[in-house]
Design a protein around this motif. Structure first.
Motif, PDB file in Angstrom:
ATOM      1  N   SER A  17      -5.726  -9.561   0.714  1.00 51.40           N
ATOM      2  CA  SER A  17      -4.816  -9.994   1.800  1.00 51.40           C
ATOM      3  C   SER A  17      -4.007 -10.489   1.173  1.00 51.40           C
ATOM      4  N   HIS A  69      -5.007   4.234   0.000  1.00 46.40           N
ATOM      5  CA  HIS A  69      -3.853   3.040   0.204  1.00 46.40           C
ATOM      6  C   HIS A  69      -3.694   3.297  -1.250  1.00 46.40           C
ATOM      7  N   GLY A 102      -5.271  -5.400   5.102  1.00 50.12           N
ATOM      8  CA  GLY A 102      -5.570  -4.897   4.678  1.00 50.12           C
ATOM      9  C   GLY A 102      -7.123  -4.646   4.981  1.00 50.12           C
ATOM     10  N   THR A 150      -3.601  -3.969  -1.562  1.00 53.13           N
ATOM     11  CA  THR A 150      -4.344  -4.396  -0.707  1.00 53.13           C
ATOM     12  C   THR A 150      -5.871  -4.042  -2.476  1.00 53.13           C
ATOM     13  N   HIS A 151      -5.788  -2.937  -2.237  1.00 56.05           N
ATOM     14  CA  HIS A 151      -6.937  -2.388  -3.084  1.00 56.05           C
ATOM     15  C   HIS A 151      -6.554  -1.271  -3.304  1.00 56.05           C
ATOM     16  N   HIS A 177     -10.087  -6.542  -3.375  1.00 59.96           N
ATOM     17  CA  HIS A 177      -9.307  -6.208  -2.592  1.00 59.96           C
ATOM     18  C   HIS A 177      -8.425  -8.019  -2.564  1.00 59.96           C
ATOM     19  N   ASP A 194       0.756  -0.892  -0.076  1.00 56.72           N
ATOM     20  CA  ASP A 194       0.126  -0.072   0.181  1.00 56.72           C
ATOM     21  C   ASP A 194       0.906   1.011   0.082  1.00 56.72           C
ATOM     22  N   TRP A 254      -0.883 -14.249  -2.150  1.00 52.70           N
ATOM     23  CA  TRP A 254      -2.187 -13.570  -1.158  1.00 52.70           C
ATOM     24  C   TRP A 254      -3.529 -14.001  -2.223  1.00 52.70           C
TER      25      TRP A 254
END
Length: 276
Positions: A178, A89, A190, A83-84, A176, A53, A166
């Protein structure tokens, strides 16, 4: 590369802003205003680090300083893993890519939001709390990283980073993800869930620890979000660090996740009756 037209700095702070700590071996956390960024290490390769991020808008100098302070001299992250793509982020990502000339990786479903093709929905004022009521003013337009962003491999691996995988944890956003290190069950969640009541200005300011669902004002697919938390709970993480709030571990984490799943509608989902 360019940010969305609504890109702007957000004057939000917490007592944790500026703090740096090691949440687990090879996992360093920096809080910038109200969001966390992470430096994670490939423990099998010396001086092989990755940034997870890219913080709040205007945080590039703080993140660069963080890297220079904690990494060996001359070492820079090999890549940025997102993460997104929400504004808190990716807030400094263009400056970081320009500074370090490194690739960015994200889930396939998040790529349109990172290449100028698709905007996120505006924030919802349905949840209680000042942070939620201000959310329509938060940036929601897509940024455009062009060819600098690539899709993560579909098999769960992360290019050049061993020991981590991931997981697709949608709900907060379509793509998304994690991150999980199997060896010691360290998790970077995240915003799949967070460890502070992100809707409340008071709780954001004091950063008291309490497990909550994803930030309500930017989450729109609640069933998927619940399924994602269950997926993460089943991994039995020993430590979890989230996009907002402090790291949690052990029984506190285990009990908090169990309570979140059991009382999902009460704890996580905004009360829709407020707008009736």
């Amino acid at each position: 590369m360019e940010y969305g037209k609504d890109y702007k700095k957000i004057p939000a702070l917490s007592t944790a802003s500026g703090s740096t700590y090691e949440a687990a071996p090879g996992v360093l956390v920096k809080t910038v205003q109200i969001a966390n960024v992470f430096l994670i290490q490939d423990l099998m390769v010396k001086d092989s680090w990755f940034l997870v991020d890219a913080g709040m808008p205007g945080s590039a100098d703080a993140i660069i300083s963080f890297s220079e302070e904690v990494l060996p001299k001359g070492v820079i992250p090999k890549a940025i893993i997102l993460t997104h793509g929400h504004f808190d982020h990716v807030g400094a990502i263009i400056e970081l890519v320009q500074k370090w000339n490194i690739p960015v990786y994200a889930h396939q479903l998040e790529i349109p939001y990172l290449t100028g093709k698709k905007d996120y929905p505006e924030g919802s004022t349905l949840p209680e709390g000042i942070m939620a009521k201000l959310s329509p003013y938060y940036p929601n337009e897509s940024i455009n990283l062009g060819e600098h962003v690539s899709e993560l491999p579909p098999d769960g691996t992360i290019p050049f980073l061993r020991g981590w995988r991931w997981l697709h944890t949608p709900g907060h956003t379509e793509g998304h993800i994690s991150l999980f290190r199997e060896e010691d069950r360290v998790m970077i969640a995240g915003d799949a869930f967070v460890t502070v009541r992100q809707e409340s200005l008071y709780h954001v300011l004091i950063q008291d620890k309490e497990i909550h669902g994803p930030p309500q004002y930017f989450t729109f697919e609640w069933e998927k979000a619940k399924d994602s938390v269950i997926k993460l709970q089943e991994l039995k993480p020993s430590v979890s660090i989230t996009g907002h709030g402090k790291a949690m571990e052990g029984a506190e984490l285990e009990d908090g996740l169990r309570e979140l799943v059991l009382r999902w509608e009460e704890i996580a989902v905004p009360d829709r009756r407020q707008n009736m």
